[in-house]
Motif scaffolding. Structure first.
Motif, PDB file in Angstrom:
ATOM      1  N   GLU A 112       0.846  -1.182   0.000  1.00 48.71           N
ATOM      2  CA  GLU A 112       0.000   0.000   0.000  1.00 48.71           C
ATOM      3  C   GLU A 112       0.886   1.238   0.000  1.00 48.71           C
ATOM      4  OE1 GLU A 112      -3.948  -0.238   2.405  1.00 48.71           O
ATOM      5  OE2 GLU A 112      -2.416  -1.245   3.598  1.00 48.71           O
ATOM      6  N   THR A 113       0.557   2.188  -0.820  1.00 48.21           N
ATOM      7  CA  THR A 113       1.256   3.473  -0.823  1.00 48.21           C
ATOM      8  C   THR A 113       0.233   4.593  -0.906  1.00 48.21           C
ATOM      9  OG1 THR A 113       1.514   3.457  -3.232  1.00 48.21           O
ATOM     10  CG2 THR A 113       3.316   2.544  -1.936  1.00 48.21           C
ATOM     11  N   ILE A 114       0.545   5.693  -0.229  1.00 50.70           N
ATOM     12  CA  ILE A 114      -0.286   6.888  -0.266  1.00 50.70           C
ATOM     13  C   ILE A 114       0.618   8.079  -0.555  1.00 50.70           C
ATOM     14  CG2 ILE A 114      -1.798   8.427   1.042  1.00 50.70           C
ATOM     15  CD1 ILE A 114      -2.702   6.076   2.680  1.00 50.70           C
TER      16      ILE A 114
ATOM     17  N   ASP B  25       9.286   8.301  -3.905  1.00 52.62           N
ATOM     18  CA  ASP B  25       9.912   8.365  -2.585  1.00 52.62           C
ATOM     19  C   ASP B  25       9.366   7.294  -1.653  1.00 52.62           C
ATOM     20  OD1 ASP B  25      11.342  10.524  -3.469  1.00 52.62           O
ATOM     21  OD2 ASP B  25      10.099  12.035  -2.460  1.00 52.62           O
ATOM     22  N   ALA B  26       8.065   6.979  -1.777  1.00 54.64           N
ATOM     23  CA  ALA B  26       7.450   6.006  -0.877  1.00 54.64           C
ATOM     24  C   ALA B  26       8.110   4.639  -0.993  1.00 54.64           C
ATOM     25  CB  ALA B  26       5.952   5.895  -1.158  1.00 54.64           C
ATOM     26  N   SER B  27       8.557   4.288  -2.186  1.00 56.20           N
ATOM     27  CA  SER B  27       9.134   2.955  -2.389  1.00 56.20           C
ATOM     28  C   SER B  27      10.415   2.732  -1.603  1.00 56.20           C
ATOM     29  CB  SER B  27       9.389   2.723  -3.885  1.00 56.20           C
ATOM     30  OG  SER B  27      10.352   3.648  -4.368  1.00 56.20           O
ATOM     31  N   SER B  28      11.094   3.822  -1.203  1.00 55.54           N
ATOM     32  CA  SER B  28      12.359   3.678  -0.477  1.00 55.54           C
ATOM     33  C   SER B  28      12.202   3.848   1.027  1.00 55.54           C
ATOM     34  CB  SER B  28      13.380   4.697  -1.005  1.00 55.54           C
ATOM     35  OG  SER B  28      12.909   6.024  -0.804  1.00 55.54           O
ATOM     36  N   LEU B  29      10.982   4.090   1.513  1.00 54.57           N
ATOM     37  CA  LEU B  29      10.783   4.311   2.949  1.00 54.57           C
ATOM     38  C   LEU B  29      11.021   3.028   3.739  1.00 54.57           C
ATOM     39  CD1 LEU B  29       7.569   6.547   2.896  1.00 54.57           C
ATOM     40  CD2 LEU B  29       9.922   7.264   3.348  1.00 54.57           C
ATOM     41  N   ALA B  30      11.700   3.167   4.862  1.00 54.41           N
ATOM     42  CA  ALA B  30      11.972   2.001   5.717  1.00 54.41           C
ATOM     43  C   ALA B  30      12.157   2.458   7.164  1.00 54.41           C
ATOM     44  CB  ALA B  30      13.200   1.243   5.221  1.00 54.41           C
ATOM     45  N   ASP B  31      11.214   3.293   7.661  1.00 55.05           N
ATOM     46  CA  ASP B  31      11.271   3.701   9.064  1.00 55.05           C
ATOM     47  C   ASP B  31      11.168   2.489   9.974  1.00 55.05           C
ATOM     48  OD1 ASP B  31      11.297   6.227   8.029  1.00 55.05           O
ATOM     49  OD2 ASP B  31       9.188   6.640   8.441  1.00 55.05           O
ATOM     50  N   THR B  32      10.340   1.551   9.566  1.00 58.72           N
ATOM     51  CA  THR B  32      10.234   0.278  10.282  1.00 58.72           C
ATOM     52  C   THR B  32      10.473  -0.844   9.292  1.00 58.72           C
ATOM     53  OG1 THR B  32       7.847   0.104   9.888  1.00 58.72           O
ATOM     54  CG2 THR B  32       8.545   1.231  11.897  1.00 58.72           C
TER      55      THR B  32
ATOM     56  N   GLY C 225       7.699  -0.365   6.398  1.00 56.84           N
ATOM     57  CA  GLY C 225       6.841   0.787   6.207  1.00 56.84           C
ATOM     58  C   GLY C 225       7.525   2.060   6.623  1.00 56.84           C
ATOM     59  N   GLY C 226       6.869   3.173   6.312  1.00 52.52           N
ATOM     60  CA  GLY C 226       7.427   4.458   6.682  1.00 52.52           C
ATOM     61  C   GLY C 226       6.528   5.598   6.287  1.00 52.52           C
ATOM     62  N   LEU C 227       6.813   6.753   6.876  1.00 50.09           N
ATOM     63  CA  LEU C 227       6.064   7.975   6.596  1.00 50.09           C
ATOM     64  C   LEU C 227       7.054   9.111   6.412  1.00 50.09           C
ATOM     65  CD1 LEU C 227       3.388   9.609   6.482  1.00 50.09           C
ATOM     66  CD2 LEU C 227       3.594   9.896   8.959  1.00 50.09           C
ATOM     67  N   ASP C 228       6.922   9.845   5.321  1.00 47.59           N
ATOM     68  CA  ASP C 228       7.762  10.997   5.034  1.00 47.59           C
ATOM     69  C   ASP C 228       6.852  12.197   4.831  1.00 47.59           C
ATOM     70  OD1 ASP C 228       9.660  12.819   4.277  1.00 47.59           O
ATOM     71  OD2 ASP C 228       9.968  11.981   2.269  1.00 47.59           O
ATOM     72  N   GLU C 229       6.854  13.113   5.798  1.00 43.84           N
ATOM     73  CA  GLU C 229       6.001  14.304   5.741  1.00 43.84           C
ATOM     74  C   GLU C 229       6.888  15.537   5.738  1.00 43.84           C
ATOM     75  OE1 GLU C 229       2.015  16.174   7.904  1.00 43.84           O
ATOM     76  OE2 GLU C 229       3.047  14.437   8.780  1.00 43.84           O
ATOM     77  N   ARG C 230       6.624  16.468   4.824  1.00 42.38           N
ATOM     78  CA  ARG C 230       7.446  17.660   4.691  1.00 42.38           C
ATOM     79  C   ARG C 230       6.570  18.900   4.524  1.00 42.38           C
ATOM     80  NH1 ARG C 230      11.988  15.695   0.229  1.00 42.38           N
ATOM     81  NH2 ARG C 230      12.383  13.623   1.141  1.00 42.38           N
ATOM     82  N   SER C 231       7.132  20.044   4.941  1.00 43.92           N
ATOM     83  CA  SER C 231       6.435  21.328   4.804  1.00 43.92           C
ATOM     84  C   SER C 231       6.746  21.945   3.448  1.00 43.92           C
ATOM     85  CB  SER C 231       6.857  22.268   5.938  1.00 43.92           C
ATOM     86  OG  SER C 231       6.491  21.746   7.187  1.00 43.92           O
ATOM     87  N   ALA C 232       6.453  21.213   2.417  1.00 47.66           N
ATOM     88  CA  ALA C 232       6.674  21.671   1.046  1.00 47.66           C
ATOM     89  C   ALA C 232       5.860  20.786   0.121  1.00 47.66           C
ATOM     90  CB  ALA C 232       8.161  21.610   0.678  1.00 47.66           C
ATOM     91  N   GLY C 233       5.456  21.351  -0.988  1.00 50.16           N
ATOM     92  CA  GLY C 233       4.721  20.571  -1.960  1.00 50.16           C
ATOM     93  C   GLY C 233       5.652  19.723  -2.810  1.00 50.16           C
TER      94      GLY C 233
ATOM     95  N   ALA D  95       4.362  11.045   1.987  1.00 55.52           N
ATOM     96  CA  ALA D  95       4.403   9.742   1.325  1.00 55.52           C
ATOM     97  C   ALA D  95       4.341   8.685   2.410  1.00 55.52           C
ATOM     98  CB  ALA D  95       5.672   9.591   0.493  1.00 55.52           C
ATOM     99  N   ASN D  96       3.545   7.659   2.207  1.00 59.57           N
ATOM    100  CA  ASN D  96       3.343   6.624   3.210  1.00 59.57           C
ATOM    101  C   ASN D  96       3.430   5.264   2.528  1.00 59.57           C
ATOM    102  OD1 ASN D  96       2.803   5.489   5.674  1.00 59.57           O
ATOM    103  ND2 ASN D  96       0.706   6.211   5.834  1.00 59.57           N
ATOM    104  N   LEU D  97       4.092   4.322   3.202  1.00 59.60           N
ATOM    105  CA  LEU D  97       4.287   2.985   2.637  1.00 59.60           C
ATOM    106  C   LEU D  97       3.953   1.932   3.667  1.00 59.60           C
ATOM    107  CD1 LEU D  97       5.534   0.985   0.457  1.00 59.60           C
ATOM    108  CD2 LEU D  97       7.679   1.237   1.728  1.00 59.60           C
ATOM    109  N   GLY D  98       3.269   0.893   3.230  1.00 57.59           N
ATOM    110  CA  GLY D  98       3.083  -0.316   4.017  1.00 57.59           C
ATOM    111  C   GLY D  98       3.294  -1.520   3.119  1.00 57.59           C
ATOM    112  N   PHE D  99       4.196  -2.409   3.519  1.00 60.45           N
ATOM    113  CA  PHE D  99       4.513  -3.589   2.700  1.00 60.45           C
ATOM    114  C   PHE D  99       4.646  -4.781   3.631  1.00 60.45           C
ATOM    115  CE2 PHE D  99       7.730  -6.436   0.727  1.00 60.45           C
ATOM    116  CZ  PHE D  99       7.001  -6.798  -0.403  1.00 60.45           C
ATOM    117  N   GLN D 100       4.013  -5.890   3.260  1.00 63.59           N
ATOM    118  CA  GLN D 100       4.062  -7.081   4.103  1.00 63.59           C
ATOM    119  C   GLN D 100       4.050  -8.335   3.237  1.00 63.59           C
ATOM    120  OE1 GLN D 100       0.632  -8.894   6.414  1.00 63.59           O
ATOM    121  NE2 GLN D 100       1.714  -7.959   8.141  1.00 63.59           N
ATOM    122  N   VAL D 101       4.914  -9.266   3.606  1.00 64.18           N
ATOM    123  CA  VAL D 101       4.897 -10.617   3.048  1.00 64.18           C
ATOM    124  C   VAL D 101       4.574 -11.546   4.200  1.00 64.18           C
ATOM    125  CG1 VAL D 101       6.171 -12.410   1.834  1.00 64.18           C
ATOM    126  CG2 VAL D 101       6.638 -10.007   1.332  1.00 64.18           C
ATOM    127  N   ARG D 102       3.486 -12.294   4.078  1.00 64.49           N
ATOM    128  CA  ARG D 102       3.047 -13.147   5.190  1.00 64.49           C
ATOM    129  C   ARG D 102       2.796 -14.569   4.710  1.00 64.49           C
ATOM    130  NH1 ARG D 102      -2.630 -12.566   8.429  1.00 64.49           N
ATOM    131  NH2 ARG D 102      -3.316 -13.841   6.674  1.00 64.49           N
TER     132      ARG D 102
END
Length: 736
Positions: free
Chosen positions: A639-641, A716-723, A699-707, A674-681
């Motif tokens: 899932e990506t947003i 950008d979401a595809s590279s997120l790995a906060d968790t 998964g991860g969340l990247d929020e910025r004060s810019a458009g 940008a928000n990412l959730g990825f799971q293999v179960r």
């Protein structure tokens, strides 16, 4: 209703000398003495005509449980939807349902569903027609197919649910059986009732069976190992669930360090609103026989007990739950305690009593929050009155009392819902809701708002007999008008709506809704910093689903909403498409694409400040589901947003509620996320209700004060790995 459906106290013969073997092959000698049901009728569309395809069912009470069989005629010219599904997945599938109310009082029912592909779902039914799939029971099933049709056998142990003590050695059950043809959407049922009507559970056919009881002691320990790839380190955890049912009138559940559903991933949600997002609970302890505690109050998902509160901020040390009956009174007790400095203590008590045409229930909850010096108590009394078969009147009074830091706050609320079947497909409903401005339920419940008064009237009519040449099988039209005020009498809005729900002959569904809101006030958006005057609004929504034809099935929807300070003159648009490619009956890939344009998106920016944004949002998702036989499954879910919000205007809200345009403050800016959730179960069923899980999640969340552009955000979401973690969980149920 036909005579066969109205006959009370239908006698069942005693079980035969040998038990039913659940192998999907209906042996006449095994089912001797069973209730044989053949007069199925059309309940979807709800026209009462005889079932188009011959369907038979048998129901037999045995010492080992309630045995049920179905024989479904389905010749070659009627396609069979034979894809395999994971538990509780549902969908437009060939399937049968056996629904039973073990006490026959219309309070709580259980639905046991089996598909032609031997997939299953089990649900708890409350409040006449509310179905909840969170519960998983232990029962047996088997399916066989041949050229002429397919057969199902089930065995539902008596220990699957709490039951009141019957009189005179016989138990009165309420039952309903139906069959769904996936390729057409037709549903054949007995008796001829429907969850599309206001009364369903209480209309189950009443039958008498010999009284049997089964004792059960089950212990389910679990161990979890987690490797934290993102931050390094490994953690191990363990816990156990206990279930003990010495007889039909009492059962005890207990848990130590309950699993918080680490193998289940909630859908990604971006929520900037004033109302929190509701999530279901997947922890076995909090779903096992929870139907008695499922007490809705208010609109939407609001309820008195929301078990996701327990363990929300601190680990649960232990919890215990009792369900049982004393004479004609059914009761439930739930207690839980959390660990650590932020730990809280939770308590809930529920009791109900059936008086025939009337039903009375009560509930008490209490939460102690030592670190905040807070005690919150909620009491509730609910009443159901069915003066005639056409009328169904539910009423409820709720009061809260909160003590915190030496001060006390008390308030109350009530609701009344009256449904009447008018005949010839007509139905009307009136709903009145009052929520005091100091009513507080969210320590253990879920209430989307308080300080609210709501009155709604709806008139509806079903048109179940469409011409044979029509692509539609039935329509139901609904017309509604409503008014909303807060407790000070401030007008929030008046609204009028028209809806149509249609069943199509291809097995799919169609729905549209057009709603207009008057000008009024938004008293939630500033989070207690005043109300905001808002203009007229308009909403239009359309959705369509089509079951599998060949290799594809799909769902699509579109929505138009004028919701900001420019209201209906500047609406936003949203489109969603979810096609599914079925490679074969075991492997399917579901895709999801959604785009949303909001030209006038109004957000709270702190205090009495608001911002109007031009926003674009995109969601991309994919889910690969592989059923590897009947004991293994592999799921890959992505899932990506992406959200890009550009500030159009900053506002300050005056004391009279009027928003005034202001110069742009430095802290109110464009923003993006940008928000990412990825799971293999991977799941392997070791035994019933016993599983091995291997789960990789990232998964991860990247929020910025810019458009940022949507394409950039999705990249950008595809590279997120906060968790990022690898989890292995083993749970095994030992039962005696």
């Amino acid at each position: 209703m036909k005579l066969a459906a109205c006959l009370g106290a239908l006698a069942f013969a005693a079980a035969p000398a040998f038990a039913v073997e659940v192998d999907g092959r209906i042996d006449p000698s095994e089912w001797a003495g069973a209730r044989h049901i053949t007069d199925f009728e059309m309940v979807q569309p709800l026209n009462g005509e005889p079932a188009r395809l011959r369907t038979e069912a048998w129901v037999l009470a045995t010492p080992n449980g309630l045995a049920v069989a179905f024989r479904n005629q389905q010749p070659a010219d009627v396609p069979r939807t034979t894809q395999r599904t994971r538990r509780d997945e549902g969908g437009a599938l060939d399937r049968v349902n056996f629904m039973v109310d073990f006490d026959g009082d219309g309070r709580t029912g259980y639905d046991f569903m089996v598909t032609v592909g031997n997939g299953i779902s089990d649900e708890v039914i409350t409040s006449e027609r509310n179905f909840n799939t969170d519960w998983d029971g232990h029962w047996h099933h088997a399916v066989t197919q041949d050229a002429d049709g397919w057969s199902v056998e089930m065995l539902i142990p008596w220990h699957v649910a709490p039951m009141a003590k019957p009189a005179d050695g016989e138990r009165t059950l309420g039952i309903y059986v139906d069959r769904v043809v996936g390729s057409t959407g037709e549903r054949y049922g007995w008796p001829g009732i429907s969850f599309q009507r206001s009364r369903f559970l209480s209309e189950f056919a009443k039958i008498q069976v010999p009284h049997y009881e089964q004792a059960l002691l089950a212990v389910t320990p679990y161990v979890v190992g987690v490797s934290d790839i993102a931050n390094g380190g490994t953690d191990f955890d363990a816990g156990a669930d206990l279930f003990w049912k010495p007889n039909g009138q009492f059962q005890l559940s207990a848990t130590l360090n309950p699993d918080f559903g680490q193998v289940e991933s909630d859908d990604l949600v971006v929520n900037f609103g004033a109302v929190e997002t509701f999530f279901g609970d997947k922890r076995p302890f909090f779903t096992e026989n929870q139907g008695l505690f499922d007490v809705p109050f208010g609109a939407g998902n609001s309820r008195l007990l929301y078990t996701r509160r327990i363990g929300q901020f601190a680990d649960v040390d232990a919890a215990v739950k009792l369900n049982g009956s004393l004479g004609q009174v059914r009761y439930g007790v739930l207690a839980a305690t959390e660990d650590g400095d932020l730990g809280r203590d939770f308590f809930a008590l529920r009791a109900t009593r059936d008086f025939g045409a009337q039903d009375l229930g009560g509930m008490l909850t209490r939460v102690d929050v030592p670190f905040a010096d807070r005690e919150a108590t909620v009491t509730s009394v609910d009443h159901l009155w069915s003066p005639t078969p056409a009328w169904n009147i539910r009423s409820q009074v709720v009061a809260s009392s909160v003590r915190q830091g030496g001060t006390r706050s008390d308030d109350s609320g009530f609701q009344v819902r009256a449904d009447q079947e008018l005949g010839d497909g007509w139905r009307q409903q009136a709903y009145l809701l009052h929520l005091g401005d100091e009513l507080q339920l969210n320590d253990i419940g879920f209430l989307d708002r308080n300080d609210f008064n709501y009155l709604r009237y709806e008139l509806a009519r079903r048109y179940p007999n469409q011409p044979e040449a029509s692509k539609y099988a039935s329509h139901e039209w609904r017309w509604a008008a409503s008014t909303r005020r807060n407790d000070s009498g401030l007008s929030i809005a008046e609204a009028a709506a028209i809806q149509r729900y249609s069943e199509r002959r291809d097995g799919g569904n169609e729905f549209f809704d057009v709603t207009a809101w008057s000008s009024g006030h938004d008293d939630l958006i500033t989070r207690g910093n005043g109300v905001v005057r808002v203009p007229e609004k308009v909403y239009a929504f359309y959705e369509r689903s089509r079951p599998r034809q060949g290799s594809w099935s799909w769902y699509g929807s579109t929505r138009l909403a004028g919701d900001g300070l420019e209201g209906a003159s500047r609406p936003g648009l949203e489109f969603d498409l979810e096609p599914t490619l079925h490679f074969n009956d075991s492997l399917a890939l579901e895709l999801g694409v959604g785009v949303q344009h909001l030209p006038d998106w109004l957000l709270w920016r702190g205090g009495n400040r608001l911002g109007s944004y031009r926003a674009d949002l995109a969601t991309l998702g994919a889910s690969l589901q592989w059923q590897i036989g009947h004991r293994q499954e592999l799921r890959v879910k992505l899932e990506t947003i992406a959200l890009d919000a550009r500030l159009r205007q900053a506002w300050a809200v005056r004391a009279d509620g009027e928003p005034i345009a202001t110069a742009t403050p430095a802290d109110i800016t464009d923003f993006s996320l940008a928000n990412l959730g990825f799971q293999v179960r991977y799941r392997y069923e070791l035994a019933p209700l016993s599983d091995l899980y291997i789960v990789y999640g990232r998964g991860g969340l990247d929020e910025r004060s810019a458009g940022r552009s949507l394409s950039e955000l999705l990249g950008d979401a595809s590279s997120l790995a906060d968790t990022e973690q690898l989890l292995i969980k083993v749970s095994y149920r030992f039962a005696n």
